[in-house]
Design an enzyme around this catalytic site. Sequence first.
Site, PDB file in Angstrom:
ATOM      1  CG  ASP A  33      -2.133   0.881   1.109  1.00 43.80           C
ATOM      2  OD1 ASP A  33      -1.988   2.119   0.966  1.00 43.80           O
ATOM      3  OD2 ASP A  33      -3.249   0.333   1.112  1.00 43.80           O
ATOM      4  CG  ASP A  51       2.651   6.076  -5.947  1.00 47.35           C
ATOM      5  OD1 ASP A  51       1.678   5.479  -6.468  1.00 47.35           O
ATOM      6  OD2 ASP A  51       2.819   7.307  -6.030  1.00 47.35           O
ATOM      7  N   GLY A  76     -13.415   6.414  -2.019  1.00 47.99           N
ATOM      8  CA  GLY A  76     -14.102   6.976  -0.854  1.00 47.99           C
ATOM      9  C   GLY A  76     -15.599   6.886  -1.033  1.00 47.99           C
ATOM     10  CE1 TYR A 147     -13.849   3.881  -6.576  1.00 44.07           C
ATOM     11  CE2 TYR A 147     -16.198   3.531  -6.913  1.00 44.07           C
ATOM     12  CZ  TYR A 147     -14.999   3.154  -6.326  1.00 44.07           C
ATOM     13  OH  TYR A 147     -14.965   2.061  -5.502  1.00 44.07           O
ATOM     14  CD  GLU A 189     -16.356  10.577   6.610  1.00 47.15           C
ATOM     15  OE1 GLU A 189     -15.219  10.543   6.110  1.00 47.15           O
ATOM     16  OE2 GLU A 189     -16.883  11.623   7.030  1.00 47.15           O
ATOM     17  CE  LYS A 190     -17.093   2.546   1.872  1.00 46.31           C
ATOM     18  NZ  LYS A 190     -17.380   1.635   2.881  1.00 46.31           N
ATOM     19  CB  ALA A 191     -24.137   6.161   4.243  1.00 47.43           C
ATOM     20  CD  GLN A 218     -30.447   9.655   0.399  1.00 48.03           C
ATOM     21  OE1 GLN A 218     -31.552   9.963   0.786  1.00 48.03           O
ATOM     22  NE2 GLN A 218     -29.391  10.434   0.595  1.00 48.03           N
ATOM     23  NE  ARG A 220     -26.164   4.436  -2.384  1.00 46.48           N
ATOM     24  CZ  ARG A 220     -26.929   5.417  -2.889  1.00 46.48           C
ATOM     25  NH1 ARG A 220     -28.235   5.270  -2.997  1.00 46.48           N
ATOM     26  NH2 ARG A 220     -26.379   6.555  -3.285  1.00 46.48           N
TER      27      ARG A 220
END
Length: 332
Positions: A33, A51, A76, A147, A189-191, A218, A220
């Site tokens: 990473d 990298d 992200g 993305y 960060e995601k939901a 919405q 998911r």
Amino acid sequence: MQTRVLVTGAGGFIGHHLVKYLKQKGYWVRGVDIKEPEFEPSPADEFEVLDLRRWDNCLLATRGVDHVYHLAADMGGIGYITAYHAVIASNSAMINVHMLEAARRNGAEKFFFSSSACIYPQYRQQDPDLTPLREEDAYPADPEEGYGWEKLFMEKLCQYYYEDYGFKTYVARFHNIFGPLGTWEGGKEKAPAALCRKIAITKLTGNPEVEIWGDGEQTRSFCYVDDLVEGVYRLMQSDYHQPLNIGQDRMVTINELADIIANIAGIEIVKKHVPGPQGVRGRNSDNTRLREVLGWEPQISLEEGLARTYAWIEEQVRQKLAREMDISSASV
Ligand code: NAD
Ligand code: GDD
């Protein structure tokens, strides 16, 4: 002889969980990473900070390995991926094209690529009560800008390498993955993590308001990271070389997600709907092919996964608030 695997993105959320899983299975693991894991040390046999946009580093990373799990990406939640189309698409394109070719040239036997539900056409995701997305729904293409287009191109490149070189490529489309040890603050960060953080702050500070982007209607589906890692591993044991959904097929609204987390936290919240990036209006995984191909599907309920995630994030928030208190009391 012990099978040698490479996990790229091993300093990130899913990559780190995958390294732990593969070590438990008895593999020799190299993690690579651009950064070390943030929350705990990697159990990889070797961990190299490289990298992977650079061709020479991809050659180094892929030396002497049998299987490659390629997860490194510029990635992200919806706030991040809608804000930086050029940088995300170009960073991930450089990483992916170099990694695939380096793995092939270095003689790896198998190559896994982490694609995303973001490749599905936006025109199929305009209704919160949408028809779950089947693998064949990807075309005609209209993916998420930046993305999503980059992921879709890499899916095709994996297909071409399989067809033209017989290089065994595997592609999974992840549907919003969550769990402990993931990004929980800072903009990527995601939901699930964002709402765990906001609800933990409410619990620890007493302010009942929790901000939610949009009207919260919405939809998911959310998949716990242990299930995802299991699915990825099973796919790599299969002989299936087309893109496959890995996700849960239980769709909830973001308001419902917040209610489940508040219930886990044991508090009442007041939802405050604010403007913010929203992405598609609805998204869910159709797991028919997943069941057919792997004879398996995710097992961990949303409530169970969120309970584990919330406990970890509440602890992170608690520690952060304590550090801030220390700093402010030291400065008076
Ligand atoms: P993450 O951001 O935690 O992990 C990605 C890792 O890639 C990071 O540790 C990052 O440092 C590393 N990376 C970025 N640029 C690099 C570079 N130039 N060289 C080397 N490493 C680099 O994200 P994640 O959630 O663990 O995602 C892993 C993979 O799964 C990604 O390919 C992502 O697009 C895909 N995915 C994730 C989700 C999800 O819900 N988490 C959904 C769909 C797809
Ligand atoms: N991140 C975040 N933070 N989302 C919020 C918040 C908040 O505080 N409040 C409400 N939401 C809403 C967003 O507006 C969006 O409609 C929904 O929650 C889900 O947001 P994310 O979890 O950030 O992303 P996503 O589901 O649109 O896309 C994610 O999943 C894809 C795979 O399914 C991204 O992480 C993509 O990168 C990933 O490929």
